[in-house]
Design a protein around this motif. Structure first.
Motif, mmCIF file in Angstrom:
data_model
loop_
_atom_site.group_PDB
_atom_site.id
_atom_site.type_symbol
_atom_site.label_atom_id
_atom_site.label_comp_id
_atom_site.label_asym_id
_atom_site.label_seq_id
_atom_site.Cartn_x
_atom_site.Cartn_y
_atom_site.Cartn_z
ATOM 1 N N PHE A 185 0.890 -1.076 0.075
ATOM 2 C CA PHE A 185 0.133 0.068 -0.003
ATOM 3 C C PHE A 185 0.978 1.302 -0.011
ATOM 4 C CE2 PHE A 185 0.724 -1.241 4.256
ATOM 5 C CZ PHE A 185 1.087 -0.235 5.101
ATOM 6 N N ASP A 216 4.248 3.592 8.479
ATOM 7 C CA ASP A 216 3.623 2.156 8.394
ATOM 8 C C ASP A 216 3.490 2.007 6.941
ATOM 9 O OD1 ASP A 216 1.260 0.455 8.137
ATOM 10 O OD2 ASP A 216 -0.086 1.748 8.831
ATOM 11 N N ASP A 227 2.610 -5.986 6.485
ATOM 12 C CA ASP A 227 2.003 -4.655 7.181
ATOM 13 C C ASP A 227 2.384 -4.649 8.374
ATOM 14 O OD1 ASP A 227 0.455 -2.446 7.417
ATOM 15 O OD2 ASP A 227 -1.401 -3.645 7.538
ATOM 16 N N MET A 228 3.368 -3.323 8.775
ATOM 17 C CA MET A 228 3.711 -3.186 10.146
ATOM 18 C C MET A 228 3.821 -1.631 10.257
ATOM 19 S SD MET A 228 7.697 -4.053 9.896
ATOM 20 C CE MET A 228 8.298 -3.558 11.547
ATOM 21 N N THR A 229 3.977 -1.247 11.496
ATOM 22 C CA THR A 229 4.103 0.184 12.040
ATOM 23 C C THR A 229 4.871 0.385 13.092
ATOM 24 O OG1 THR A 229 1.524 0.610 11.295
ATOM 25 C CG2 THR A 229 2.665 2.318 12.519
ATOM 26 N N GLU A 320 -3.074 -3.276 15.686
ATOM 27 C CA GLU A 320 -2.427 -1.927 15.586
ATOM 28 C C GLU A 320 -3.230 -0.873 16.091
ATOM 29 O OE1 GLU A 320 -2.973 -0.517 11.555
ATOM 30 O OE2 GLU A 320 -3.540 -2.488 10.630
ATOM 31 N N GLU A 334 2.296 -1.645 14.845
ATOM 32 C CA GLU A 334 1.381 -2.638 14.426
ATOM 33 C C GLU A 334 2.342 -3.981 14.064
ATOM 34 O OE1 GLU A 334 0.323 -1.540 10.540
ATOM 35 O OE2 GLU A 334 -1.099 -3.400 10.525
HETATM 36 ZN ZN ZN Z 1 -0.192 -0.867 8.473
#
Ligand code: ZN
Ligand code: ZN
Length: 357
Positions: A185, A216, A227-229, A320, A334
């Motif tokens: 994304f 993010d 997906d990580m934050t 998250e 997240e």
């Molecule tokens: Zn994310």
């Protein structure tokens, strides 16, 4: 294919039109960007155009391939209508526009236009995608670890004065060098007061001498998303900022600890929300606690207040929680977590204690 056929039978359908590309990829292996898949109780056929002749032959194992000049979905519907014993075909109303549906009906013989296509009540293929098999879990684990390596790389790159878009550029360049097919994304780089925007895309704003920075991001690896934050701080945080960070971290860890097979999604959300409520930050937590991730960056289940769906071993979800104080700052942490029989396995083990740069 066997599992989707069982679902078809249970839904009283004799055929299914699959046009949503992640569903189509899941069932057939095809990764191209234009195709339709027709599944009946006896056979399956994938329709695509001449650009994909060689690719479809190489990728598609579980369906026959037919190359058509145009409108693969209309061809798929016509093919199903011509098969003996196929009276009704389901389609997914979530991924079929009104215009597309009328085109599909026009492709049918007049006597079938009213009755042949039936919207499925619940998504059939997305339900199968919920629980990942061993191969999918391995791929997603690798994708998540690549994310962690990118974060660690960035820790040596970040400094006040850089533009947010330079941070995004470095992240995305390094992601490619590590083998990513793309980003899952648009990268979120939100610094200073912009960190209070939960989806603050990278802009030309410069990283502050003092303040938060939220990153993010995710990559695509073998079709699967990570997906990580992480939120870091430049300078020394004020007590209010430090307390808010610790509240978000405690909420995040509490929700991670709540993950397990049989636990309802709403209960995982509540594990995070209750911590932030006690910290007086309930109103600043303006979204749900997490979401499923897989071939799509956002897929079922949704981990939000009151969600009754129960987690099953093999699901991969994000945890998250965040707090956002407009005009001041925001914080989100997240992780991706694979649900196991007795808990959850964190796939993104990058440091979460407050990092001061
Ligand atoms: Zn994310
Ligand atoms: Zn997410």
């Amino acid at each position: 294919m066997g599992a989707v056929r069982r679902k078809l039978t249970r839904a009283g359908l004799s055929g299914l039109l699959v046009t949503h590309l992640p569903d189509l990829r899941y069932l057939s292996g095809f990764t191209g960007s234009s195709a339709a898949l027709a599944v009946t109780r006896r056979s399956a056929r994938l329709f695509t155009d001449g650009r994909y002749t060689a690719q479809a032959a190489a990728e598609v194992k579980s369906a026959q391939v037919e190359i058509v000049p145009r409108a693969p979905a209309a061809c798929a519907v016509q093919w199903m209508a011509a098969q003996a014993g196929v009276e009704f075909a389901g389609f997914d109303p979530a991924w079929t526009s009104v215009a597309e549906l009328s085109r599909l009906k026009e492709a049918l013989p007049a006597r079938l236009r009213r009755s042949f296509l039936v919207p499925v009540a619940a998504p059939l293929v997305e339900a199968l995608r919920l629980v990942k098999d061993e191969d999918e879990l391995r791929i997603m684990g690798e994708a998540a670890l690549t994310g962690c390596r990118l974060f660690e790389h960035l820790l040596g790159f970040l400094k006040p004065g850089l533009m947010e878009i330079e941070v995004a550029a470095e992240l995305e360049y390094q992601a490619r060098l590590l083998g990513a097919e793309g980003m899952s994304f648009e990268t979120i780089v939100a610094s200073g007061p912009r960190s209070a925007l939960p989806h603050g895309r990278a802009t030309t704003a410069r990283l502050p001498r003092r303040g938060f920075l939220t990153l993010d991001f995710g990559i695509i690896h073998d079709g699967y998303c990570s997906d990580m934050t992480r939120t870091v701080y430049f300078g020394t945080p004020r007590p209010k900022e430090r307390n808010a960070y610790h509240a978000v971290l405690e909420a995040q860890e509490s929700a991670v600890a709540a993950v397990g097979a049989g636990v309802s999604c709403g209960d995982v959300d509540e594990a995070a929300r209750s911590v932030l409520r006690k910290a007086g930050l309930a109103d600043a937590f303006t979204h749900s606690t997490g979401h499923g991730v897989g071939l799509e960056i956002h897929e079922a289940p949704r981990l939000g207040a009151g969600q009754t769906m129960r987690l099953q071993a093999g699901m991969v979800v994000t945890i998250e929680p965040g707090v956002y104080l407009p005009g001041e700052f925001g914080i989100r942490i997240e992780d991706m977590v694979a649900v196991t029989r007795d808990g959850g396995q964190v796939l993104t083990p990058a440091p979460k204690a407050l990092i001061e740069l």
